[in-house]
Every structure is written in C-alpha cells, then in structure tokens.
Design a protein around this motif. Structure first.
Motif, mmCIF file in Angstrom:
data_model
loop_
_atom_site.group_PDB
_atom_site.id
_atom_site.type_symbol
_atom_site.label_atom_id
_atom_site.label_comp_id
_atom_site.label_asym_id
_atom_site.label_seq_id
_atom_site.Cartn_x
_atom_site.Cartn_y
_atom_site.Cartn_z
ATOM 1 N N LEU A 85 0.846 -1.192 0.000
ATOM 2 C CA LEU A 85 0.000 0.000 0.000
ATOM 3 C C LEU A 85 0.880 1.240 0.000
ATOM 4 O O LEU A 85 1.900 1.300 0.701
ATOM 5 C CB LEU A 85 -0.917 0.023 1.220
ATOM 6 N N LEU A 86 0.485 2.220 -0.805
ATOM 7 C CA LEU A 86 1.204 3.483 -0.911
ATOM 8 C C LEU A 86 0.290 4.631 -0.504
ATOM 9 O O LEU A 86 -0.934 4.527 -0.589
ATOM 10 C CB LEU A 86 1.695 3.716 -2.345
ATOM 11 N N ARG A 87 0.918 5.741 -0.120
ATOM 12 C CA ARG A 87 0.165 6.941 0.258
ATOM 13 C C ARG A 87 0.746 8.141 -0.473
ATOM 14 O O ARG A 87 1.959 8.308 -0.537
ATOM 15 C CB ARG A 87 0.279 7.158 1.769
ATOM 16 N N THR A 88 -0.137 8.955 -1.062
ATOM 17 C CA THR A 88 0.263 10.252 -1.591
ATOM 18 C C THR A 88 -0.528 11.308 -0.824
ATOM 19 O O THR A 88 -1.244 10.995 0.121
ATOM 20 C CB THR A 88 0.020 10.349 -3.115
ATOM 21 N N ASP A 89 -0.412 12.569 -1.209
ATOM 22 C CA ASP A 89 -1.056 13.622 -0.416
ATOM 23 C C ASP A 89 -2.573 13.490 -0.360
ATOM 24 O O ASP A 89 -3.190 13.813 0.663
ATOM 25 C CB ASP A 89 -0.712 15.006 -0.989
ATOM 26 N N ALA A 90 -3.202 13.041 -1.461
ATOM 27 C CA ALA A 90 -4.656 13.079 -1.543
ATOM 28 C C ALA A 90 -5.316 11.730 -1.783
ATOM 29 O O ALA A 90 -6.542 11.650 -1.841
ATOM 30 C CB ALA A 90 -5.080 14.053 -2.658
ATOM 31 N N ALA A 91 -4.523 10.666 -1.901
ATOM 32 C CA ALA A 91 -5.098 9.341 -2.157
ATOM 33 C C ALA A 91 -4.068 8.271 -1.855
ATOM 34 O O ALA A 91 -2.857 8.536 -1.801
ATOM 35 C CB ALA A 91 -5.570 9.227 -3.607
ATOM 36 N N PHE A 92 -4.564 7.060 -1.704
ATOM 37 C CA PHE A 92 -3.718 5.888 -1.523
ATOM 38 C C PHE A 92 -3.601 5.143 -2.855
ATOM 39 O O PHE A 92 -4.280 5.448 -3.829
ATOM 40 C CB PHE A 92 -4.325 4.949 -0.480
ATOM 41 N N MET A 93 -2.723 4.127 -2.871
ATOM 42 C CA MET A 93 -2.598 3.210 -4.002
ATOM 43 C C MET A 93 -2.324 1.819 -3.450
ATOM 44 O O MET A 93 -1.801 1.674 -2.345
ATOM 45 C CB MET A 93 -1.451 3.636 -4.938
ATOM 46 N N ASP A 127 0.437 23.203 -7.130
ATOM 47 C CA ASP A 127 0.741 23.970 -5.924
ATOM 48 C C ASP A 127 -0.154 23.540 -4.768
ATOM 49 O O ASP A 127 -0.184 24.176 -3.719
ATOM 50 C CB ASP A 127 0.607 25.471 -6.178
ATOM 51 N N GLY A 128 -0.903 22.452 -4.975
ATOM 52 C CA GLY A 128 -1.728 21.861 -3.925
ATOM 53 C C GLY A 128 -1.163 20.502 -3.571
ATOM 54 O O GLY A 128 0.040 20.364 -3.344
ATOM 55 N N PRO A 129 -2.008 19.470 -3.539
ATOM 56 C CA PRO A 129 -1.499 18.135 -3.222
ATOM 57 C C PRO A 129 -0.541 17.636 -4.298
ATOM 58 O O PRO A 129 -0.708 17.928 -5.485
ATOM 59 C CB PRO A 129 -2.769 17.275 -3.168
ATOM 60 N N THR A 130 0.473 16.893 -3.879
ATOM 61 C CA THR A 130 1.348 16.218 -4.821
ATOM 62 C C THR A 130 0.995 14.734 -4.830
ATOM 63 O O THR A 130 0.318 14.230 -3.949
ATOM 64 C CB THR A 130 2.828 16.399 -4.438
ATOM 65 N N GLY A 131 1.450 14.052 -5.880
ATOM 66 C CA GLY A 131 1.113 12.644 -6.036
ATOM 67 C C GLY A 131 -0.109 12.469 -6.921
ATOM 68 O O GLY A 131 -0.345 13.254 -7.844
ATOM 69 N N LEU A 132 -0.902 11.451 -6.633
ATOM 70 C CA LEU A 132 -2.060 11.129 -7.471
ATOM 71 C C LEU A 132 -3.126 12.220 -7.360
ATOM 72 O O LEU A 132 -3.664 12.468 -6.277
ATOM 73 C CB LEU A 132 -2.647 9.782 -7.050
ATOM 74 N N VAL A 133 -3.439 12.871 -8.491
ATOM 75 C CA VAL A 133 -4.461 13.928 -8.503
ATOM 76 C C VAL A 133 -5.489 13.733 -9.609
ATOM 77 O O VAL A 133 -6.461 14.494 -9.690
ATOM 78 C CB VAL A 133 -3.835 15.336 -8.645
ATOM 79 N N GLY A 134 -5.310 12.713 -10.454
ATOM 80 C CA GLY A 134 -6.263 12.498 -11.532
ATOM 81 C C GLY A 134 -6.307 11.055 -11.977
ATOM 82 O O GLY A 134 -5.277 10.371 -12.001
ATOM 83 N N GLY A 151 -13.511 16.032 -5.622
ATOM 84 C CA GLY A 151 -12.062 16.071 -5.438
ATOM 85 C C GLY A 151 -11.678 15.652 -4.041
ATOM 86 O O GLY A 151 -12.537 15.282 -3.237
ATOM 87 N N PRO A 152 -10.364 15.694 -3.715
ATOM 88 C CA PRO A 152 -9.290 16.380 -4.434
ATOM 89 C C PRO A 152 -8.708 15.640 -5.632
ATOM 90 O O PRO A 152 -7.955 16.228 -6.410
ATOM 91 C CB PRO A 152 -8.210 16.554 -3.349
ATOM 92 N N VAL A 153 -9.007 14.358 -5.824
ATOM 93 C CA VAL A 153 -8.532 13.635 -7.002
ATOM 94 C C VAL A 153 -9.638 13.641 -8.050
ATOM 95 O O VAL A 153 -10.751 13.166 -7.791
ATOM 96 C CB VAL A 153 -8.131 12.187 -6.646
ATOM 97 N N ALA A 154 -9.349 14.185 -9.211
ATOM 98 C CA ALA A 154 -10.338 14.269 -10.280
ATOM 99 C C ALA A 154 -10.484 12.914 -10.966
ATOM 100 O O ALA A 154 -9.486 12.256 -11.280
ATOM 101 C CB ALA A 154 -9.916 15.316 -11.298
ATOM 102 N N VAL A 155 -11.724 12.499 -11.192
ATOM 103 C CA VAL A 155 -12.003 11.260 -11.921
ATOM 104 C C VAL A 155 -12.752 11.650 -13.191
ATOM 105 O O VAL A 155 -13.876 12.140 -13.140
ATOM 106 C CB VAL A 155 -12.835 10.278 -11.080
ATOM 107 N N GLU A 156 -12.109 11.432 -14.333
ATOM 108 C CA GLU A 156 -12.672 11.824 -15.633
ATOM 109 C C GLU A 156 -13.069 10.579 -16.408
ATOM 110 O O GLU A 156 -12.249 9.673 -16.606
ATOM 111 C CB GLU A 156 -11.632 12.625 -16.424
ATOM 112 N N VAL A 157 -14.321 10.522 -16.844
ATOM 113 C CA VAL A 157 -14.839 9.361 -17.568
ATOM 114 C C VAL A 157 -15.029 9.734 -19.034
ATOM 115 O O VAL A 157 -15.650 10.747 -19.355
ATOM 116 C CB VAL A 157 -16.177 8.888 -16.972
#
Length: 249
Positions: free
Chosen positions: A63-71, A135-142, A160-166
């Motif tokens: 498991l990984l962690r970035t500023d706004a989401a895990f992986m 200039d906000g969260p780093t790591g996974l953002v989209g 948000g903070p991670v955008a999900v585009e379909v």
C-alpha cells in the motif's frame, strides 16, 4: 425516502504489477509515493476470490500513500497475470502532481518508467502517468476512466481532491483483475448500503463486509459497463485507509 449514501472522494486505485520491487522502485523511488503498509493472501482465501470475482487468487500487496489518495500494488502469483488490452473498460491513465514536474518526470524514467510523450511516462506495468505542476497536493491527482459510453456510465460524479474523468471509447471485453495495470478504483463513501442502491446495474460481488470490529466497511462490484469498483466506508480515524491519514483529506 431517498438514501443518504454519497461518494466522498477517490480513496485509491489498485494496480496489478509483474514485479513488486520494480513497481516499488518506480512509484516510491521515481514518483516519491510513501509506503503505507503491506499484506497478502494465499490460494484458497475465499473473501479475496469473492471480492475480485476470480477463483484461485493469491497475491502480495504493498500500500502506498500520496497527499490526496492511496494506491495498492498487487503482485499476483495466481492466476498468472496477462497484458491488459488498451480497449478494455477501466482506468486508462493517471495524473501525478509534482512541485518540479520536469525533475519528477526524469526521476520516474530513471526509476524504470518508459517515456511516452511530454512529461508522460508509462509505469513498468503499462499504465500512462502524466506529470503536471501542482501547488496543492502532490502525487495522485487524476484518474482517467474509459468505458464504452460515458453518458451511460452508472457511477456518480466523484468529488475532489482527485479528479475522476470518464470518457467513452472502450471497445474490447473487460480485463481480469489480475491482468497488468490498474485493476480497480476505490471510492470513499458514507452509508455504503445507500450508495450500493444508487449505482444502477452494478453487480455486487458480495454483501457489505465489516472489518476491525466495524470501524470500516467494504464492498466490491462490477459496473454494467465493466469497471471494477470498491466502495469503502471508514467510520473512524483509526481505519487503516481513513482519509484523516492523508495530507489533503
């Protein structure tokens, strides 16, 4: 009365990888994600098979962690992973924010990524990652999701903070969860039963499962257009993937 269940944010994406150490080198050494834990299961673990709707699974997971989401990085020993078709429905790309995107892109290439355009690199398991300035969260953002028809996709809009585009355009059968690349996306929710009722046409693989004495609840399912999705309700800050553990909850 309408259910109060709602989607809060993207919690994590899961990625099937061929080589756990190569994946760790890319995501942690190259893109500066943080390790958050690890687990695994042997063949014959019924809850894992049920969640993934796949018999005979076994895997080691980081498991990984970035500023706004895990992986989650899954190294499946069984069944043997195959190549994920670019035309299958599911996650087709990720967006990664960095303070210095040029340096981060170069670092990702040095860590095993394959150059694939301006600030675009493919991870060792084939998923394209676009590095952007942030200039906000780093790591996974989209997260970029491809389905046959975006207008008919059943999942609700993900805040948000991670955008999900379909987008539309998926024109091949869905891949197996073990096949290399992003295999599912997990959504933070409130009232997990209520959200299940709202997502029309989704085949839920099992009943809602509670963990750690009820501080979290989870359910996996496949949407009618072939996207593997996990719903996660973290009921206290003690839950392992609670958003309170993120810099940008």
């Amino acid at each position: 009365m309408e259910s109060a269940g709602r989607v809060v944010a993207l919690n994590h994406v899961g990625i099937s990888v061929a080589d756990l150490e190569a994946a760790r080198r890319f995501w942690i050494g190259g893109l500066s994600a943080h390790e958050h834990g690890a687990f695994g299961w042997p063949v014959g673990t019924a809850p894992a098979d049920e969640s993934l709707a796949t018999e005979g699974t076994s895997a080691e997971v980081i498991l990984l962690r970035t500023d706004a989401a895990f992986m989650e990085l899954f190294a499946f020993a069984s069944p043997t992973p195959g190549v994920r078709s670019p035309g299958s429905p599911g996650v087709k790309g990720l967006v990664w924010a960095a303070v210095d995107p040029d340096a981060t892109y170069a670092q990702a290439v040095d860590a095993g990524g394959t150059p694939s355009g301006a600030r675009r690199v493919r991870c060792p398991d084939g998923t394209p990652v676009t590095v952007v300035a942030g200039d906000g969260p780093t790591g996974l953002v989209g997260v970029l999701v491809q389905v046959p028809d975006a207008e008919a996709h059943a999942l609700p809009t993900v805040p948000g903070p991670v955008a999900v585009e379909v987008s539309g355009g998926a024109d091949e059968p869905r891949a197996r969860p073990v096949d290399l690349g992003v295999n599912h996306l997990c959504l933070d929710v409130t009232d997990i039963d209520g959200v299940r009722q709202k997502v029309a046409g989704t085949t839920w693989h099992h009943d809602v499962t509670e963990s750690s004495g009820g501080i979290a609840a989870v359910c996996y399912g496949t949407t009618s257009d072939g996207v593997l999705v996990e719903l996660l309700e973290s009921r206290t800050p003690d839950a392992f993937l609670s958003r309170t553990r993120l810099a940008y909850p």
